[in-house]
Design a protein around this motif. Structure first.
Motif, PDB file in Angstrom:
ATOM      1  N   VAL A 265       4.583  27.983 -17.343  1.00 55.26           N
ATOM      2  CA  VAL A 265       5.518  27.189 -18.145  1.00 55.26           C
ATOM      3  C   VAL A 265       6.906  27.816 -18.055  1.00 55.26           C
ATOM      4  CG1 VAL A 265       3.783  26.317 -19.751  1.00 55.26           C
ATOM      5  CG2 VAL A 265       4.926  28.447 -20.269  1.00 55.26           C
ATOM      6  N   ARG A 266       7.915  27.012 -18.386  1.00 61.27           N
ATOM      7  CA  ARG A 266       9.300  27.498 -18.428  1.00 61.27           C
ATOM      8  C   ARG A 266       9.907  27.068 -19.740  1.00 61.27           C
ATOM      9  NH1 ARG A 266      12.435  28.797 -14.253  1.00 61.27           N
ATOM     10  NH2 ARG A 266      14.108  27.409 -14.854  1.00 61.27           N
ATOM     11  N   GLY A 267      10.780  27.896 -20.262  1.00 58.78           N
ATOM     12  CA  GLY A 267      11.444  27.532 -21.500  1.00 58.78           C
ATOM     13  C   GLY A 267      12.442  28.591 -21.916  1.00 58.78           C
ATOM     14  N   PHE A 268      13.110  28.340 -23.031  1.00 58.64           N
ATOM     15  CA  PHE A 268      14.000  29.359 -23.576  1.00 58.64           C
ATOM     16  C   PHE A 268      13.950  29.288 -25.081  1.00 58.64           C
ATOM     17  CE2 PHE A 268      16.813  25.695 -23.096  1.00 58.64           C
ATOM     18  CZ  PHE A 268      17.478  25.659 -24.311  1.00 58.64           C
TER      19      PHE A 268
ATOM     20  N   ASN B 163      17.229  34.378 -20.789  1.00 57.13           N
ATOM     21  CA  ASN B 163      17.689  35.202 -19.684  1.00 57.13           C
ATOM     22  C   ASN B 163      19.190  34.963 -19.529  1.00 57.13           C
ATOM     23  OD1 ASN B 163      18.212  36.566 -17.373  1.00 57.13           O
ATOM     24  ND2 ASN B 163      16.664  35.554 -16.124  1.00 57.13           N
ATOM     25  N   TYR B 164      19.996  35.737 -20.220  1.00 60.85           N
ATOM     26  CA  TYR B 164      21.437  35.535 -20.216  1.00 60.85           C
ATOM     27  C   TYR B 164      22.097  35.995 -18.914  1.00 60.85           C
ATOM     28  CZ  TYR B 164      21.213  34.406 -25.154  1.00 60.85           C
ATOM     29  OH  TYR B 164      20.934  33.808 -26.351  1.00 60.85           O
ATOM     30  N   TYR B 165      21.368  36.692 -18.075  1.00 64.97           N
ATOM     31  CA  TYR B 165      21.933  37.215 -16.833  1.00 64.97           C
ATOM     32  C   TYR B 165      21.773  36.254 -15.665  1.00 64.97           C
ATOM     33  CZ  TYR B 165      21.934  41.389 -19.649  1.00 64.97           C
ATOM     34  OH  TYR B 165      22.148  42.272 -20.667  1.00 64.97           O
ATOM     35  N   ALA B 166      21.190  35.120 -15.885  1.00 68.69           N
ATOM     36  CA  ALA B 166      20.992  34.137 -14.817  1.00 68.69           C
ATOM     37  C   ALA B 166      21.718  32.852 -15.183  1.00 68.69           C
ATOM     38  CB  ALA B 166      19.503  33.853 -14.639  1.00 68.69           C
ATOM     39  N   GLU B 167      22.111  32.091 -14.161  1.00 67.51           N
ATOM     40  CA  GLU B 167      22.753  30.799 -14.421  1.00 67.51           C
ATOM     41  C   GLU B 167      21.800  29.872 -15.160  1.00 67.51           C
ATOM     42  OE1 GLU B 167      24.629  28.833 -11.153  1.00 67.51           O
ATOM     43  OE2 GLU B 167      25.490  30.699 -10.409  1.00 67.51           O
TER      44      GLU B 167
ATOM     45  N   THR C 282      19.144  29.584 -17.801  1.00 65.88           N
ATOM     46  CA  THR C 282      18.692  30.414 -18.927  1.00 65.88           C
ATOM     47  C   THR C 282      17.213  30.245 -19.236  1.00 65.88           C
ATOM     48  OG1 THR C 282      19.348  28.715 -20.528  1.00 65.88           O
ATOM     49  CG2 THR C 282      20.970  30.434 -20.018  1.00 65.88           C
ATOM     50  N   MET C 283      16.527  29.432 -18.456  1.00 68.04           N
ATOM     51  CA  MET C 283      15.097  29.255 -18.664  1.00 68.04           C
ATOM     52  C   MET C 283      14.357  30.497 -18.178  1.00 68.04           C
ATOM     53  SD  MET C 283      14.696  26.115 -19.843  1.00 68.04           S
ATOM     54  CE  MET C 283      13.365  25.126 -19.258  1.00 68.04           C
ATOM     55  N   ALA C 284      13.263  30.828 -18.845  1.00 66.99           N
ATOM     56  CA  ALA C 284      12.441  31.972 -18.455  1.00 66.99           C
ATOM     57  C   ALA C 284      11.058  31.477 -18.049  1.00 66.99           C
ATOM     58  CB  ALA C 284      12.336  32.959 -19.612  1.00 66.99           C
ATOM     59  N   ASP C 285      10.418  32.206 -17.149  1.00 64.36           N
ATOM     60  CA  ASP C 285       9.070  31.863 -16.696  1.00 64.36           C
ATOM     61  C   ASP C 285       8.042  32.571 -17.571  1.00 64.36           C
ATOM     62  OD1 ASP C 285       9.938  30.272 -14.568  1.00 64.36           O
ATOM     63  OD2 ASP C 285      10.209  32.029 -13.297  1.00 64.36           O
ATOM     64  N   TRP C 286       7.064  31.825 -18.050  1.00 66.70           N
ATOM     65  CA  TRP C 286       6.018  32.340 -18.917  1.00 66.70           C
ATOM     66  C   TRP C 286       4.681  31.760 -18.463  1.00 66.70           C
ATOM     67  CZ3 TRP C 286       7.725  35.766 -22.465  1.00 66.70           C
ATOM     68  CH2 TRP C 286       9.077  35.728 -22.794  1.00 66.70           C
ATOM     69  N   VAL C 287       3.610  32.184 -19.103  1.00 62.14           N
ATOM     70  CA  VAL C 287       2.318  31.536 -18.902  1.00 62.14           C
ATOM     71  C   VAL C 287       1.803  31.085 -20.262  1.00 62.14           C
ATOM     72  CG1 VAL C 287       1.660  32.769 -16.804  1.00 62.14           C
ATOM     73  CG2 VAL C 287       1.045  33.729 -19.003  1.00 62.14           C
ATOM     74  N   ARG C 288       1.068  29.987 -20.239  1.00 64.65           N
ATOM     75  CA  ARG C 288       0.427  29.485 -21.461  1.00 64.65           C
ATOM     76  C   ARG C 288      -1.077  29.613 -21.249  1.00 64.65           C
ATOM     77  NH1 ARG C 288       2.085  23.875 -22.452  1.00 64.65           N
ATOM     78  NH2 ARG C 288       0.764  23.457 -20.680  1.00 64.65           N
TER      79      ARG C 288
END
Length: 69
Positions: A37-40, A45-49, A51-57
């Protein structure tokens, strides 16, 4: 047979997946579904254009009396 089940869902970093999988196996959980999953939110992630982060559900269905464990 009238067993009630609970659905337990957790979203966490993919780096923790092996540890979570091992812990669930250790307490006798027999099935696990994992999705990318992806989300914020709080941890952007403020260091990337993007801002979504990769996660697992991870989702499991467990008997009502064992779900809290």
């Amino acid at each position: 047979m009238n067993t009630k089940f609970c659905k337990v869902t957790a979203i966490f970093s993919s780096l923790e997946l092996e540890k979570v999988e091992g812990a669930l196996k250790a307490i006798g959980v027999s099935g696990l579904t994992v999705s990318k999953v992806r989300g914020f939110g709080e941890y952007r992630n403020y260091y990337a254009e993007d801002t979504m982060a990769d996660w697992v559900r991870a989702e499991i269905f467990e008997e009502e009396g064992r779900a809290e464990k």
